[in-house]
Motif scaffolding. Sequence first.
Motif, PDB file in Angstrom:
ATOM      1  N   PHE A   1       0.792  -1.220   0.000  1.00  0.00           N
ATOM      2  CA  PHE A   1       0.000   0.000   0.000  1.00  0.00           C
ATOM      3  C   PHE A   1       0.828   1.275   0.000  1.00  0.00           C
ATOM      4  O   PHE A   1       0.283   2.371   0.112  1.00  0.00           O
ATOM      5  CB  PHE A   1      -0.981  -0.017   1.180  1.00  0.00           C
ATOM      6  CG  PHE A   1      -1.867  -1.214   1.140  1.00  0.00           C
ATOM      7  CD1 PHE A   1      -2.986  -1.225   0.327  1.00  0.00           C
ATOM      8  CD2 PHE A   1      -1.559  -2.357   1.850  1.00  0.00           C
ATOM      9  CE1 PHE A   1      -3.795  -2.342   0.241  1.00  0.00           C
ATOM     10  CE2 PHE A   1      -2.363  -3.487   1.777  1.00  0.00           C
ATOM     11  CZ  PHE A   1      -3.479  -3.481   0.967  1.00  0.00           C
TER      12      PHE A   1
ATOM     13  N   GLY B   1       2.381 -10.155   0.049  1.00  0.00           N
ATOM     14  CA  GLY B   1       1.332 -11.183   0.185  1.00  0.00           C
ATOM     15  C   GLY B   1       0.361 -10.891   1.297  1.00  0.00           C
ATOM     16  O   GLY B   1      -0.328  -9.879   1.277  1.00  0.00           O
ATOM     17  N   ASP B   2       0.303 -11.780   2.298  1.00  0.00           N
ATOM     18  CA  ASP B   2      -0.694 -11.644   3.359  1.00  0.00           C
ATOM     19  C   ASP B   2      -0.248 -10.688   4.461  1.00  0.00           C
ATOM     20  O   ASP B   2      -0.927 -10.564   5.470  1.00  0.00           O
ATOM     21  CB  ASP B   2      -1.061 -13.012   3.940  1.00  0.00           C
ATOM     22  CG  ASP B   2       0.123 -13.673   4.632  1.00  0.00           C
ATOM     23  OD1 ASP B   2       1.212 -13.079   4.649  1.00  0.00           O
ATOM     24  OD2 ASP B   2      -0.043 -14.782   5.150  1.00  0.00           O
TER      25      ASP B   2
ATOM     26  N   LYS C   1       0.097 -14.411  17.487  1.00  0.00           N
ATOM     27  CA  LYS C   1       0.052 -15.165  16.238  1.00  0.00           C
ATOM     28  C   LYS C   1      -0.308 -14.286  15.040  1.00  0.00           C
ATOM     29  O   LYS C   1      -0.853 -14.776  14.057  1.00  0.00           O
ATOM     30  CB  LYS C   1      -0.955 -16.310  16.378  1.00  0.00           C
ATOM     31  CG  LYS C   1      -0.619 -17.258  17.530  1.00  0.00           C
ATOM     32  CD  LYS C   1      -1.524 -18.474  17.543  1.00  0.00           C
ATOM     33  CE  LYS C   1      -2.946 -18.099  17.940  1.00  0.00           C
ATOM     34  NZ  LYS C   1      -3.874 -19.244  17.810  1.00  0.00           N
TER      35      LYS C   1
ATOM     36  N   GLU D   1      -2.092 -12.283  12.410  1.00  0.00           N
ATOM     37  CA  GLU D   1      -3.486 -12.234  11.965  1.00  0.00           C
ATOM     38  C   GLU D   1      -4.346 -13.335  12.588  1.00  0.00           C
ATOM     39  O   GLU D   1      -5.565 -13.340  12.427  1.00  0.00           O
ATOM     40  CB  GLU D   1      -3.565 -12.330  10.440  1.00  0.00           C
ATOM     41  CG  GLU D   1      -3.069 -13.659   9.906  1.00  0.00           C
ATOM     42  CD  GLU D   1      -3.533 -13.944   8.461  1.00  0.00           C
ATOM     43  OE1 GLU D   1      -4.613 -13.492   8.075  1.00  0.00           O
ATOM     44  OE2 GLU D   1      -2.778 -14.618   7.733  1.00  0.00           O
ATOM     45  N   HIS D   2      -3.701 -14.284  13.306  1.00  0.00           N
ATOM     46  CA  HIS D   2      -4.462 -15.370  13.915  1.00  0.00           C
ATOM     47  C   HIS D   2      -4.727 -15.156  15.397  1.00  0.00           C
ATOM     48  O   HIS D   2      -5.227 -16.053  16.070  1.00  0.00           O
ATOM     49  CB  HIS D   2      -3.752 -16.702  13.695  1.00  0.00           C
ATOM     50  CG  HIS D   2      -3.600 -17.050  12.250  1.00  0.00           C
ATOM     51  ND1 HIS D   2      -4.684 -17.161  11.417  1.00  0.00           N
ATOM     52  CD2 HIS D   2      -2.511 -17.268  11.476  1.00  0.00           C
ATOM     53  CE1 HIS D   2      -4.267 -17.458  10.204  1.00  0.00           C
ATOM     54  NE2 HIS D   2      -2.954 -17.519  10.209  1.00  0.00           N
TER      55      HIS D   2
ATOM     56  N   ALA E   1      -7.652 -12.609  16.077  1.00  0.00           N
ATOM     57  CA  ALA E   1      -7.436 -11.185  15.832  1.00  0.00           C
ATOM     58  C   ALA E   1      -8.791 -10.519  15.572  1.00  0.00           C
ATOM     59  O   ALA E   1      -9.762 -11.196  15.234  1.00  0.00           O
ATOM     60  CB  ALA E   1      -6.522 -10.987  14.638  1.00  0.00           C
TER      61      ALA E   1
ATOM     62  N   PRO F   1     -11.348  -9.074  13.362  1.00  0.00           N
ATOM     63  CA  PRO F   1     -11.467  -9.248  11.907  1.00  0.00           C
ATOM     64  C   PRO F   1     -11.431  -7.893  11.185  1.00  0.00           C
ATOM     65  O   PRO F   1     -12.264  -7.036  11.446  1.00  0.00           O
ATOM     66  CB  PRO F   1     -12.845  -9.911  11.731  1.00  0.00           C
ATOM     67  CG  PRO F   1     -13.213 -10.449  13.070  1.00  0.00           C
ATOM     68  CD  PRO F   1     -12.571  -9.522  14.066  1.00  0.00           C
ATOM     69  N   THR F   2     -10.444  -7.725  10.347  1.00  0.00           N
ATOM     70  CA  THR F   2     -10.340  -6.471   9.612  1.00  0.00           C
ATOM     71  C   THR F   2      -9.822  -6.727   8.202  1.00  0.00           C
ATOM     72  O   THR F   2      -9.039  -7.649   7.987  1.00  0.00           O
ATOM     73  CB  THR F   2      -9.410  -5.464  10.324  1.00  0.00           C
ATOM     74  OG1 THR F   2      -9.314  -4.273   9.521  1.00  0.00           O
ATOM     75  CG2 THR F   2      -8.002  -6.019  10.503  1.00  0.00           C
ATOM     76  N   ASP F   3     -10.289  -5.945   7.259  1.00  0.00           N
ATOM     77  CA  ASP F   3      -9.763  -6.076   5.896  1.00  0.00           C
ATOM     78  C   ASP F   3      -8.867  -4.885   5.578  1.00  0.00           C
ATOM     79  O   ASP F   3      -8.444  -4.702   4.451  1.00  0.00           O
ATOM     80  CB  ASP F   3     -10.893  -6.168   4.873  1.00  0.00           C
ATOM     81  CG  ASP F   3     -11.789  -4.951   4.894  1.00  0.00           C
ATOM     82  OD1 ASP F   3     -11.597  -4.076   5.767  1.00  0.00           O
ATOM     83  OD2 ASP F   3     -12.682  -4.873   4.043  1.00  0.00           O
ATOM     84  N   LYS F   4      -8.589  -4.070   6.615  1.00  0.00           N
ATOM     85  CA  LYS F   4      -7.780  -2.876   6.392  1.00  0.00           C
ATOM     86  C   LYS F   4      -6.407  -3.096   7.013  1.00  0.00           C
ATOM     87  O   LYS F   4      -6.170  -2.711   8.163  1.00  0.00           O
ATOM     88  CB  LYS F   4      -8.489  -1.671   7.034  1.00  0.00           C
ATOM     89  CG  LYS F   4      -8.070  -0.341   6.442  1.00  0.00           C
ATOM     90  CD  LYS F   4      -8.869   0.807   7.053  1.00  0.00           C
ATOM     91  CE  LYS F   4      -8.242   2.141   6.698  1.00  0.00           C
ATOM     92  NZ  LYS F   4      -8.859   3.250   7.441  1.00  0.00           N
ATOM     93  N   VAL F   5      -5.521  -3.757   6.303  1.00  0.00           N
ATOM     94  CA  VAL F   5      -4.172  -3.986   6.803  1.00  0.00           C
ATOM     95  C   VAL F   5      -3.199  -3.260   5.876  1.00  0.00           C
ATOM     96  O   VAL F   5      -2.947  -3.680   4.752  1.00  0.00           O
ATOM     97  CB  VAL F   5      -3.831  -5.494   6.868  1.00  0.00           C
ATOM     98  CG1 VAL F   5      -2.446  -5.699   7.472  1.00  0.00           C
ATOM     99  CG2 VAL F   5      -4.874  -6.245   7.680  1.00  0.00           C
TER     100      VAL F   5
END
Lengths: 299, 299
Positions: free
Chosen positions: B18, B86-87, B202, B204-205, B220, B222-226
């Motif tokens: 980003f 990636g992730d 952990k 994102e876990h 974690a 839950p978010t899609d804004k990383v």
Amino acid sequence: MSILVLGTVALDSVKTPFGFRRNILGGSAAHFSMSARLFTPVNLVAVVGQDFPGKHIKFLEEKGLILTSLNRDKGKTFRWEGKYEGDLNSALTLNTELGVLSTFQPTVSAKQKKIKYIFLANVDPDIQRHLLGHIHSPRLIGLDSMNYWIHHKRKELLRALKLIDIYVANDQEARSLSGETNLLKSARYLRSLGPKMILIKKGEHGVLFYSDKFIFSLPAYPTDKVIDPTGAGDTFAGGFMGYLARAKKLNAAVIKKALAFGTVAASFNVEDFGMDKTSRLTLEDLEKRLIRFRNCVVF
Amino acid sequence: MSILVLGTVALDSVKTPFGFRRNILGGSAAHFSMSARLFTPVNLVAVVGQDFPGKHIKFLEEKGLILTSLNRDKGKTFRWEGKYEGDLNSALTLNTELGVLSTFQPTVSAKQKKIKYIFLANVDPDIQRHLLGHIHSPRLIGLDSMNYWIHHKRKELLRALKLIDIYVANDQEARSLSGETNLLKSARYLRSLGPKMILIKKGEHGVLFYSDKFIFSLPAYPTDKVIDPTGAGDTFAGGFMGYLARAKKLNAAVIKKALAFGTVAASFNVEDFGMDKTSRLTLEDLEKRLIRFRNCVVF
């Protein structure tokens, strides 16, 4: 309310750091049934070959499963051979023999056509759709698939997804089908394909549930006893759908509790090879562990 | 009760899918402080070089941090350069320049020696022990480390672990130090090294907490804004320790809530580069998200 599950009944050969088992009872529908049966009667729709041991049939009967639509066809039973290493979070497939699965055409009885709770465990998406065509007025349909179908029968899988309510995928499958690395974005994309509810299984990291109304996330039940994770995802789905069918209603509280029951059922499955643990469980065992699990996550 | 945190204040250059930021304010102690300050006064013990921009000092002051023991030494500020792909779950370090960190000898004021809540963020374990020698009667000591020290100063790290109460490690570090792949087994092994409480991050876990009395696990938020996960672990530790210091008492309910606050603080941190998000937060923001988080995990 009873459940109808379509999927595989297999002979698994599994190697983990804790041992090796040859030709033990396995398969997506068998693992699903072993936990769903704790909540409600389960109708198993699958095919086995002429080599399928009679003792396994007897075992499934003794567990109370309804085997009217478990066909025995000419040919060999579906076999899967795999192994786990390291953290046991992902299986390495060593060999697959489809056998009678390659020509499987599921049929169900007149009575089974009226069943309301349907789970399409992992088989060819065309077979999943074929079965759905026989069901008169389903109330809730869940579907699981695998990477093989995402890559080789994507169009057919997408067609099946339009017909169902709950898509159950593991994290790799969700990422693969959606093209998104972030799991929440994946879930949102999968939602756009049709299913109102998306359930992403993350193995040892738990589960993420997504719907338009709410998001829910649970860790796995903390355990240091992981012997064989084969079938954990199907055991999860069985506990989840089993609780929903028993509850008969569908709201956020019911769905959340169903996810917790699925988590707890899966935590038992990994504690021994095949169905050695789940086949001995009672609903009371699940309920007891559910209370312990609640203490592990509620703040 | 106020907190004293020892660690790094750094200039980070970070590349994620980003964007790219050069020489932004970073470091373990800085990230820790940015969330701990929302709960309690924070005393920052760290070193910077002569090149450290005055605007960053001003910024830290404006955020209410107590900078009495933030030394400015001859030489260059510690710099870290990394990227995520990636992730975004693990950083690839491209370059590290220790600068003034290589000769860092922390000192604290007479008043700071009486502080009860201590966090030893990631620096050389000898420096962590050196600082502890100055503290009169600590009530609760947390410690974070990294793989580098596990491999290169294992003996010194083990010595430090005997002196502390809470060991905060990520999953890789926990596995590396314990030699166990299963995280619960790892935690149990780490417990045997001294610390009464083990906290395994952990990413994102989520997080796993282990003590003799209870086990706790959270996913974690839950978010899609990383956007940039740098410092998420330290932000987590800051929220966790900050809440404990504010609560003043230590029981299961307090620890569980502290873990939830840490989780929520970390979820804000990843939403923007460096401290762009966490520096703008209020305790009310955390509390609001805590309620949403509770709805995501409580069944």
